[in-house]
Design an enzyme around this catalytic site. Structure first.
Site, PDB file in Angstrom:
ATOM      1  N   TYR A 149       0.790  -1.359   0.022  1.00 13.66           N
ATOM      2  CA  TYR A 149      -0.006   0.039  -0.046  1.00 13.66           C
ATOM      3  C   TYR A 149       0.800   1.247   0.092  1.00 13.66           C
ATOM      4  O   TYR A 149       1.722   1.382   0.792  1.00 13.66           O
ATOM      5  CB  TYR A 149      -0.972   0.200   1.320  1.00 13.66           C
ATOM      6  N   GLU A 155      -0.461   4.759  -0.763  1.00 11.21           N
ATOM      7  CA  GLU A 155      -1.190   5.988  -0.780  1.00 11.21           C
ATOM      8  C   GLU A 155      -0.422   7.475  -0.774  1.00 11.21           C
ATOM      9  O   GLU A 155       0.478   7.291   0.423  1.00 11.21           O
ATOM     10  CB  GLU A 155      -2.460   5.948   0.551  1.00 11.21           C
ATOM     11  N   ASP A 205      -5.711  14.500 -24.909  1.00 12.34           N
ATOM     12  CA  ASP A 205      -5.785  13.179 -24.887  1.00 12.34           C
ATOM     13  C   ASP A 205      -5.109  12.432 -25.780  1.00 12.34           C
ATOM     14  O   ASP A 205      -5.386  12.193 -26.996  1.00 12.34           O
ATOM     15  CB  ASP A 205      -7.179  12.459 -24.514  1.00 12.34           C
ATOM     16  N   THR A 250      -3.258   6.937 -21.812  1.00  9.59           N
ATOM     17  CA  THR A 250      -3.035   5.336 -21.459  1.00  9.59           C
ATOM     18  C   THR A 250      -1.592   4.947 -21.690  1.00  9.59           C
ATOM     19  O   THR A 250      -0.975   5.785 -22.593  1.00  9.59           O
ATOM     20  CB  THR A 250      -4.114   4.456 -22.414  1.00  9.59           C
ATOM     21  N   LYS A 295      -1.246   1.360 -25.151  1.00  9.92           N
ATOM     22  CA  LYS A 295      -1.740   1.151 -26.675  1.00  9.92           C
ATOM     23  C   LYS A 295      -0.230   1.412 -27.581  1.00  9.92           C
ATOM     24  O   LYS A 295       0.565   0.429 -26.989  1.00  9.92           O
ATOM     25  CB  LYS A 295      -2.336   2.375 -26.901  1.00  9.92           C
ATOM     26  N   ARG A 313      -1.300  -1.838 -18.826  1.00  9.39           N
ATOM     27  CA  ARG A 313      -2.598  -1.255 -18.920  1.00  9.39           C
ATOM     28  C   ARG A 313      -2.671   0.041 -17.759  1.00  9.39           C
ATOM     29  O   ARG A 313      -2.579  -0.328 -16.837  1.00  9.39           O
ATOM     30  CB  ARG A 313      -3.431  -2.288 -18.359  1.00  9.39           C
TER      31      ARG A 313
HETATM   32  C1  LIG Z   1      -8.632   8.658 -26.460  1.00  9.12           C
HETATM   33  C2  LIG Z   1      -8.677   7.620 -25.241  1.00  9.12           C
HETATM   34  N1  LIG Z   1      -8.761   8.321 -24.161  1.00  9.12           N
HETATM   35  C3  LIG Z   1      -9.057   7.372 -22.973  1.00  9.12           C
HETATM   36  C4  LIG Z   1      -9.240   6.055 -23.105  1.00  9.12           C
HETATM   37  C5  LIG Z   1      -9.473   5.160 -21.813  1.00  9.12           C
HETATM   38  O1  LIG Z   1      -8.676   4.542 -21.484  1.00  9.12           O
HETATM   39  P1  LIG Z   1      -8.821   3.285 -20.666  1.00  9.12           P
HETATM   40  O2  LIG Z   1      -9.504   2.129 -21.264  1.00  9.12           O
HETATM   41  O3  LIG Z   1      -7.619   2.643 -20.072  1.00  9.12           O
HETATM   42  O4  LIG Z   1      -9.679   3.780 -19.380  1.00  9.12           O
HETATM   43  C6  LIG Z   1      -9.139   5.549 -24.479  1.00  9.12           C
HETATM   44  C7  LIG Z   1      -9.309   3.894 -24.576  1.00  9.12           C
HETATM   45  O5  LIG Z   1      -9.818   3.450 -25.429  1.00  9.12           O
HETATM   46  C8  LIG Z   1      -9.033   6.336 -25.431  1.00  9.12           C
HETATM   47  O6  LIG Z   1      -9.036   5.959 -26.862  1.00  9.12           O
END
Ligand SMILES: Cc1ncc(COP(=O)(O)O)c(C=O)c1O
Length: 420
Positions: free
Chosen positions: A52, A54, A199, A226, A229, A235
């Site tokens: 843990y 935190e 994002d 993320t 990918k 993950r």
């Molecule tokens: C642009 C984008 N943002 C956020 C996410 C969410 O990621 P997660 O599935 O790890 O929650 C994705 C997942 O497909 C994504 O393509």
């Protein structure tokens, strides 16, 4: 492998081996998936799952943190270096969590965010009504102006921003195959006094490897991502802050204690390992090849007269209108290709005439096959096999023959243990 699980849990053992074989013998074209190295898997399956932690390095709520701190500091420092960020938070459990934490860091309930429409490529977490975040914040959208070229309607976007005064202008996508005009996003955000956020979940690896432009070079305030990918890590999620200490503090508070509990230290260690791999010169070659392979697939689809949304691709993914071009609904196309040993996903396309559960499109990409060592020749062949399978879908013999070739291609390019 899995010796201990074999001894104590036959059901899970069977599931794990089934997946080992599926990944070994099939071709993975889902553009948000990849194969991680054994080093990443070792870290993720490591002893750090016991702890843990935190809080943040040097500021934890519990004792016994010298080694968790070491792993998290490594992940933070490597992430900062990879993306040219002054601050990084490596604790979000996923991309969705990273986005939600970022919203709570930068917005008050009721505030407005301007993001990309889902059917034009945006992600659910960018404000789709099915998500609970729409109960807290107000989302307005921008779209493509020209679906055949992928050009975003920046004039409309500016007008929407002026009308709705968003606190965040959000770039980024899940199913868009062209580069965005980053400067326009940043300029519009500055014009209306909003934070500029992107994002980069899908293209993080391309940015890290230099195959795509770095949004921070255009002045974006924050990037969320993320790590699993194109970045080819475990993950998980990531938040990067270009410069502002004030934003970094808000983000840290929003992730913990605002949203999450204890960080997944084993995953954070695996993120550190993956970021280390992405800093390796090989990763540059890898990401450049992802783009070349996508172009090779694009050429086959173009020759086959299949309409591609945005007219093709400038990144790792292609969105093809299989219903419009071949009369095959996306769901059926996904199922047919699955039988041929090729995994991808059905996907809604802009101005889709069909339902989201059975849309007109399929989405596919090259990050995973490139990790296996595919070059342009093999990628083009995969695209040919896809078209052959779709066109010959009623014929069992054709699908069986294609499946054998897919398996042979996969086995000739095994998923190796080390990618550096
Ligand atoms: C642009 C984008 N943002 C956020 C996410 C969410 O990621 P997660 O599935 O790890 O929650 C994705 C997942 O497909 C994504 O393509």
């Amino acid at each position: 492998m899995y010796d201990f699980i074999k001894k104590q849990d036959k059901e899970v053992y069977t599931a794990l081996w089934g997946e080992e074989e599926r990944e070994r013998d099939g071709l993975e074209l889902i553009p948000s998936e990849n194969y991680v190295s054994k080093a990443v898997r070792e870290a993720q399956g490591s002893i750090l799952t016991n702890k843990y932690s935190e809080g943040y390095p040097g500021k934890r709520y519990y004792g016994g943190q010298p080694f968790t701190d070491m792993a998290e500091v490594a992940a933070i420092e490597r992430a900062k270096k990879l993306f040219g960020a002054r601050f990084a938070n490596v604790q979000p459990h996923s991309g969705a969590n990273a986005n939600i934490a970022m919203y709570f860091a930068l917005l008050n309930p009721g505030d407005t965010l301007l993001g990309m429409d889902l059917s034009h490529g945006g992600h659910l977490t960018h404000g789709h009504p099915v998500t609970y975040i729409t109960k807290f914040f107000n989302f307005v959208r921008y779209q493509m102006k020209n679906v055949e070229t992928g050009e975003i309607d920046y004039d409309e976007m500016r007008a929407t921003a002026k009308k709705h005064k968003p606190k965040i202008v959000l770039a980024g996508f899940s199913a868009y195959s062209r580069e965005l005009d980053y400067q326009k996003f940043v300029d519009i955000a500055r014009e209306v006094g909003a934070y500029s956020v992107i994002d980069i979940a899908h293209i993080a690896g391309l940015i890290a490897g230099g195959a795509a432009k770095n949004p921070f070079d255009f002045g974006f305030d924050v990037m969320t991502s993320t790590t699993h990918k194109t970045l080819r890590g475990p993950r998980g999620g990531l938040i990067l802050i270009r410069e502002s200490e004030e934003i970094a503090k808000k983000v840290d508070k929003a992730v913990f204690p605002g949203l999450q509990g204890g960080p997944l230290m084993h995953v954070i260690a695996a993120k550190a390992v993956a970021f280390g791999e992405a800093l390796h010169p090989n990763f540059k070659t890898y990401t450049a090849q992802i783009l070349k392979n996508a172009k090779a697939m694009e050429a086959v689809f173009r020759a086959g007269k299949v309409r591609m949304i945005a007219g093709g691709t400038s990144n790792h993914l292609i969105l093809a209108d299989v219903f419009g071009s071949l009369g095959i609904p996306g769901k059926e196309a996904e199922e047919v290709l699955d039988r041929a040993g090729i995994t991808l996903n059905k996907n809604v396309i802009a101005n889709d005439t069909r339902s989201p559960m059975d849309p007109s499109g399929i989405r596919f990409g090259t990050p995973a096959i490139t990790t296996r060592g595919f070059k342009e020749k093999e990628s083009a062949r995969v695209a040919e096999l896809m078209l052959m399978a779709l066109q010959g879908r009623a014929d069992k013999v054709i699908l069986t023959t294609i499946n054998s070739e897919v398996k042979a291609l996969a086995q000739a390019h095994p998923i190796t243990d080390s990618f550096v």
